[in-house]
Design a protein around this motif. Structure first.
Motif, PDB file in Angstrom:
ATOM      1  N   LEU A  53       0.831  -1.206   0.000  1.00 41.70           N
ATOM      2  CA  LEU A  53       0.000   0.000   0.000  1.00 41.70           C
ATOM      3  C   LEU A  53       0.863   1.252   0.000  1.00 41.70           C
ATOM      4  N   ILE A  54       1.849   1.297   0.908  1.00 45.30           N
ATOM      5  CA  ILE A  54       2.717   2.474   0.997  1.00 45.30           C
ATOM      6  C   ILE A  54       3.553   2.615  -0.273  1.00 45.30           C
ATOM      7  N   ARG A  62       5.921  -2.705  -8.787  1.00 43.28           N
ATOM      8  CA  ARG A  62       5.729  -4.026  -8.191  1.00 43.28           C
ATOM      9  C   ARG A  62       7.088  -4.726  -8.062  1.00 43.28           C
ATOM     10  N   ASP A  63       7.287  -5.397  -6.966  1.00 39.56           N
ATOM     11  CA  ASP A  63       8.518  -6.128  -6.657  1.00 39.56           C
ATOM     12  C   ASP A  63       9.719  -5.209  -6.468  1.00 39.56           C
ATOM     13  N   GLY A  64       9.480  -3.896  -6.358  1.00 37.96           N
ATOM     14  CA  GLY A  64      10.598  -2.965  -6.213  1.00 37.96           C
ATOM     15  C   GLY A  64      10.739  -2.376  -4.830  1.00 37.96           C
ATOM     16  N   TYR A 160      -0.837   6.105  -6.743  1.00 41.63           N
ATOM     17  CA  TYR A 160      -1.900   5.162  -7.096  1.00 41.63           C
ATOM     18  C   TYR A 160      -2.983   5.233  -6.027  1.00 41.63           C
ATOM     19  N   VAL A 161      -4.212   4.959  -6.434  1.00 46.44           N
ATOM     20  CA  VAL A 161      -5.343   5.065  -5.508  1.00 46.44           C
ATOM     21  C   VAL A 161      -5.221   3.987  -4.434  1.00 46.44           C
ATOM     22  N   PRO A 162      -5.243   4.356  -3.162  1.00 47.38           N
ATOM     23  CA  PRO A 162      -5.144   3.345  -2.093  1.00 47.38           C
ATOM     24  C   PRO A 162      -6.369   2.439  -2.079  1.00 47.38           C
ATOM     25  N   SER A 163      -6.155   1.189  -1.767  1.00 48.90           N
ATOM     26  CA  SER A 163      -7.255   0.242  -1.664  1.00 48.90           C
ATOM     27  C   SER A 163      -6.968  -0.742  -0.535  1.00 48.90           C
ATOM     28  N   GLU A 221      10.433 -11.294  -0.533  1.00 48.62           N
ATOM     29  CA  GLU A 221      11.661 -11.074  -1.279  1.00 48.62           C
ATOM     30  C   GLU A 221      11.489 -11.601  -2.694  1.00 48.62           C
ATOM     31  N   CYS A 222      12.306 -11.085  -3.601  1.00 49.16           N
ATOM     32  CA  CYS A 222      12.243 -11.516  -5.004  1.00 49.16           C
ATOM     33  C   CYS A 222      12.910 -12.870  -5.155  1.00 49.16           C
ATOM     34  N   ASP A 223      12.376 -13.664  -6.077  1.00 42.78           N
ATOM     35  CA  ASP A 223      13.012 -14.921  -6.438  1.00 42.78           C
ATOM     36  C   ASP A 223      12.828 -15.135  -7.934  1.00 42.78           C
TER      37      ASP A 223
END
Length: 262
Positions: A53-54, A62-64, A160-163, A221-223
């Protein structure tokens, strides 16, 4: 292999203030990771969802943002700001599997894939939160990102709009301010306003006070496959939105409230 997150008695270096806001909305749904014909929801917004969200508010892809919210690099306290109640809501959905998508303007430079409206709908029962609200206290070790988040909250802006879980469950963010993180209170037993991680054996039962335990994802974490949950946390919380009495916890005071961070 996943691990369990725990609350540290000492804060990371530089964690002397935090930003505090409440996110709320008419509906919420935080899908439980275990599969079921009824799409169940967590009652407490997961820490990973708070991070997403933050990150969306700050425009991070995404994933960053997983390193930004990694253990030792961030602190998050979550407090239910009201009763956590749910209801079952049937929804008609279209499959988003690749074989069920059709391309819009496939011969142009830009092509968008959408679910085929001619396909039959599938009905799923969603368990949804009714009028959920959570007060969030957050600290980030990255000063630049921390200042960016504070500026966005002060100006009531978001990339981006919070949801609240699903994109259609739009949310309102109310900023309370920046507050010092102060130690304590001290005592053999402490009344805590926020959810309390890994505290199932620390709860002091009281008449007319309900408590529940819920395990939710804490860190990601990324994989090679994209992303994976690297740690879970079990929260003790009051489903009626009140405080809990506990022993053997590491409390902190934020804006005259007692919280425990993860």
């Amino acid at each position: 292999m996943t691990e369990h997150a725990s609350a540290a008695s000492n804060l990371p270096d530089g964690a002397d203030t935090c930003l505090s806001f409440t996110i709320s909305g008419p509906w919420g749904h935080f899908r439980r990771i275990e599969g079921n014909i009824v799409k169940q929801t967590y009652r407490v917004i997961p820490r990973t969802t708070v991070a997403g969200l933050i990150a969306a508010m700050m425009g991070i892809e995404r994933d960053g943002y997983y390193d930004l919210f990694a253990p030792g690099e961030s602190l998050v306290a979550i407090e239910p700001a009201g009763e956590l109640r749910t209801m079952k809501l049937p929804m008609n959905t279209l499959s988003t599997a690749d074989e069920h998508l059709t391309s819009l303007n496939p011969r142009g430079k830009l092509s968008v894939k959408l679910p085929d409206p001619a396909k039959p709908r599938q009905q799923h029962n969603y368990e949804v939160l009714v009028e959920p609200a959570y007060r969030i206290d957050v600290w980030l070790s990255d000063d630049e990102r921390y200042d960016q988040l504070r500026s966005l909250l002060e100006s009531q802006k978001s990339y981006y709009v919070p949801s609240l879980g699903l994109s259609e469950y739009l949310a309102t963010v109310d900023y309370h301010g920046e507050f010092p993180i102060e130690p304590g209170p001290d005592g053999e037993t402490v009344t805590v306003d926020s959810t309390v991680p890994e505290a199932v054996d620390s709860i002091v039962p009281e008449p007319d006070t309900r408590y529940q335990i819920e395990q939710t994802p804490a860190f990601m974490e990324c994989d090679e496959g994209g992303r994976t949950t690297s740690a879970f946390v079990s929260y003790a919380y009051n489903p009626d939105g009140g405080a809990l009495r506990l022993t053997d916890v590491s409390p902190w005071t934020v804006d005259d409230r007692v919280v425990v961070f993860t």
